[in-house]
Design an enzyme around this catalytic site. Structure first.
Site, PDB file in Angstrom:
ATOM      1  N   HIS A  54       9.778 -40.510   8.532  1.00 42.34           N
ATOM      2  CA  HIS A  54      10.296 -39.548   9.560  1.00 42.34           C
ATOM      3  C   HIS A  54      11.670 -40.198  10.106  1.00 42.34           C
ATOM      4  O   HIS A  54      11.978 -41.366  10.163  1.00 42.34           O
ATOM      5  CB  HIS A  54       9.327 -39.646  10.711  1.00 42.34           C
ATOM      6  N   ASP A 112       5.091 -47.683  10.830  1.00 39.73           N
ATOM      7  CA  ASP A 112       5.083 -46.419  11.662  1.00 39.73           C
ATOM      8  C   ASP A 112       3.948 -45.906  11.631  1.00 39.73           C
ATOM      9  O   ASP A 112       3.552 -45.359  10.456  1.00 39.73           O
ATOM     10  CB  ASP A 112       6.189 -45.725  11.136  1.00 39.73           C
ATOM     11  N   GLN A 167       1.198 -41.240  12.096  1.00 38.65           N
ATOM     12  CA  GLN A 167       0.511 -40.292  11.406  1.00 38.65           C
ATOM     13  C   GLN A 167      -1.257 -40.914  11.064  1.00 38.65           C
ATOM     14  O   GLN A 167      -1.737 -40.334  10.363  1.00 38.65           O
ATOM     15  CB  GLN A 167       0.885 -39.581  10.337  1.00 38.65           C
ATOM     16  N   LYS A 214      -0.450 -37.677  19.366  1.00 40.77           N
ATOM     17  CA  LYS A 214      -1.015 -37.619  18.157  1.00 40.77           C
ATOM     18  C   LYS A 214      -2.559 -38.076  18.053  1.00 40.77           C
ATOM     19  O   LYS A 214      -2.937 -37.859  17.082  1.00 40.77           O
ATOM     20  CB  LYS A 214       0.056 -38.196  17.203  1.00 40.77           C
ATOM     21  N   CYS A 229      11.417 -33.318  10.091  1.00 46.46           N
ATOM     22  CA  CYS A 229      12.135 -34.547  10.406  1.00 46.46           C
ATOM     23  C   CYS A 229      12.414 -35.553   9.607  1.00 46.46           C
ATOM     24  O   CYS A 229      12.028 -36.836   9.528  1.00 46.46           O
ATOM     25  CB  CYS A 229      11.736 -35.214  11.819  1.00 46.46           C
TER      26      CYS A 229
HETATM   27  N1  7TS Z   1       6.860 -41.078  12.743  1.00 44.37           N
HETATM   28  C1  7TS Z   1       6.232 -40.404  12.028  1.00 44.37           C
HETATM   29  C2  7TS Z   1       5.487 -40.636  10.770  1.00 44.37           C
HETATM   30  C3  7TS Z   1       6.020 -39.189  12.758  1.00 44.37           C
HETATM   31  O1  7TS Z   1       5.046 -38.218  11.900  1.00 44.37           O
HETATM   32  C4  7TS Z   1       6.431 -38.928  13.857  1.00 44.37           C
HETATM   33  C5  7TS Z   1       6.356 -37.342  14.677  1.00 44.37           C
HETATM   34  C6  7TS Z   1       7.309 -39.745  14.520  1.00 44.37           C
HETATM   35  C7  7TS Z   1       7.399 -41.039  14.169  1.00 44.37           C
HETATM   36  C8  7TS Z   1       7.972 -39.537  16.051  1.00 44.37           C
HETATM   37  O2  7TS Z   1       6.844 -39.574  16.750  1.00 44.37           O
HETATM   38  P1  7TS Z   1       7.015 -39.312  18.441  1.00 44.37           P
HETATM   39  O3  7TS Z   1       5.849 -39.086  19.035  1.00 44.37           O
HETATM   40  O4  7TS Z   1       7.916 -40.321  18.945  1.00 44.37           O
HETATM   41  O5  7TS Z   1       8.042 -37.859  18.448  1.00 44.37           O
HETATM   42  N2  7TS Z   1       5.936 -36.477  13.724  1.00 44.37           N
HETATM   43  C9  7TS Z   1       6.021 -35.200  13.981  1.00 44.37           C
HETATM   44  C10 7TS Z   1       5.854 -34.167  13.018  1.00 44.37           C
HETATM   45  O6  7TS Z   1       5.358 -34.495  11.819  1.00 44.37           O
HETATM   46  N3  7TS Z   1       5.880 -32.803  13.414  1.00 44.37           N
HETATM   47  O7  7TS Z   1       6.161 -32.909  14.743  1.00 44.37           O
HETATM   48  C11 7TS Z   1       6.593 -34.431  15.117  1.00 44.37           C
END
Ligand code: 7TS
Length: 405
Positions: A122, A199, A202, A225, A363
């Site tokens: 991401h 990371d 997910q 999440k 992303c």
């Molecule tokens: N890393 C991964 C693998 C992610 O899927 C996401 C967000 C992030 C980092 C960032 O997370 P945040 O909570 O700091 O924003 N992924 C997604 C997605 O797949 N669709 O919307 C956000």
């Protein structure tokens, strides 16, 4: 005993609502999960009964808030099996957790050192490293993937050298659903004295996370999440690294003493927690953990696995569809393209039928480039999703196909 699906669903008020006159089918869990009533109540209860700043006052409310906040840290520590609460840093989310490491850890490095991230990351696990590398004269290397969406471990081994100082890798790809072999990567990295940042955005809601077992050096994730609130995240870091790393942001809470002659910093974990945190959301994270543990994380994973296999088989049968990611050993994220139909058009029509899914690049533009595409449609499951919802989704997708034929 695992609660019945209906008992799980009944804890999510939003699942009763309609969207565009249709019952909501929420398949955008990779972006954020819905929140159970326990989490919603914990947030509102906090503001009704406990609201006060943490770590700052001797008065009753501040003391009680601080206890609840620190209990949340304990919940997280136990949840991911960290050795110490000092290893649990509260942040705004995965993105901030990674930025913290990218800025702070790289300040220990020398010009010409390199960092490795993979092509399936991401943007949150790419751009922070680009920023840090540019500022400090470091090189960012890319671990490549195979056409079936797996990390190319041989290529990864070939780009490691004695100037490699960190490997950053997604536990699970938010596009492909690939579950990366973290233990294998950690073993490879550690045999070269290289720390690994995982990371976990997910994975945390789908797999049992045991940071001791994974032996990773950093693990980043977001509460939102995993059925928790937005604006709350966690950085797990091994104490030996966190002790060495300088603060990421300056402000209140992260200091011991401040003077214009020199400021001294607080101990772990507070050294990395500048300013007033999202106290209500952090306390609610304990409830999100309780929710997941009541069902059993293995049970959640198993049910999602069944949903994923079911959906993958039916989508494959549909024909004229491109499915991305591995066939087996994958998570409950399914990205696909219907031939000749733009994901945005299909997503818009499905929305009219009450279905929330994600369209676009997710992303992950370097990954899109690898596959030579501009985006996909993506469905992603959580503990409350059902086979009936998938059937309705498949019927709706057929209708969309007919419209474009
Ligand atoms: N890393 C991964 C693998 C992610 O899927 C996401 C967000 C992030 C980092 C960032 O997370 P945040 O909570 O700091 O924003 N992924 C997604 C997605 O797949 N669709 O919307 C956000």
């Amino acid at each position: 005993m695992k609660p019945e699906l209906q008992d799980i669903r009944s804890q999510f008020p939003i699942l009763n609502r309609e969207v565009n006159g249709k019952k909501l089918i929420y398949f955008d869990n990779g972006a954020t999960t819905q929140k159970p009533i326990g989490v919603i109540d914990a947030e509102s209860q906090y503001y009704k009964e406990l609201n006060s700043n943490v770590h700052r006052g001797v008065h009753f409310l501040s003391t009680q808030s601080t206890i609840a906040f620190e209990n949340a840290r304990k919940s997280v520590q136990q949840f991911i099996n960290a050795r110490s609460e000092n290893e649990i840093i509260f942040t705004k989310g995965t993105t901030e957790s990674i930025n913290l490491v990218a800025q702070s850890f790289t300040s220990l490095l020398q010009k010409g050192d390199n960092i490795i991230v993979s092509r399936m990351e991401h943007h949150s696990n790419i751009v922070p490293w680009q920023l840090a590398c540019k500022g400090r004269g470091l090189e960012l290397r890319v671990a490549e993937i195979t056409s079936d969406g797996l990390l190319d471990l041989q290529q990864l081994a070939s780009i490691i050298d004695d100037r490699t100082k960190l490997i950053g890798i997604a536990h699970i790809s938010n596009v492909l659903g690939t579950i990366n072999p973290i233990k294998e990567i950690v073993a490879m990295a550690h045999s070269n004295n290289i720390p690994v940042l995982v990371d976990g955005a997910q994975s945390v809601a789908h797999l049992k996370i045991d940071v001791e077992d994974l032996d990773c050096d950093f693990f980043a994730f977001s509460a939102h999440k995993m059925y928790g609130s937005m604006g709350v995240g966690v950085l797990y870091g091994k104490e030996k690294w966190l002790e060495k790393m300088p603060p990421y942001q300056g402000g209140g809470e992260m200091i011991k003493n401040v003077s214009f002659d020199g400021t001294t910093f607080n101990e772990l974990p507070f050294k990395f927690e500048a300013g007033t945190p999202n106290v209500a959301g952090t306390i609610a994270l304990s409830e999100a953990i309780r929710f997941m543990q009541a069902i059993g994380i293995e049970n959640i994973g198993k049910c999602e696995h069944e949903l994923t296999n079911y959906a993958l088989a039916k989508l494959t049968d549909m024909g004229n569809i491109n499915l991305f990611g591995p066939i087996q050993n994958r998570s409950s994220v399914i990205s696909f393209l219907l031939q000749n139909i733009h994901p945005y058009d299909a997503g818009t029509l499905l929305d009219k039928m009450g279905i929330a899914l994600r369209t676009g690049t997710h992303c992950a533009e370097p990954l899109m480039k690898f596959f030579g595409i501009n985006g996909t449609m993506r469905i992603s499951f959580a503990a409350y999703n059902s086979i009936e919802e998938i059937d309705y989704f498949l019927e709706s997708l057929h209708k969309v196909k007919q419209i474009f034929e």
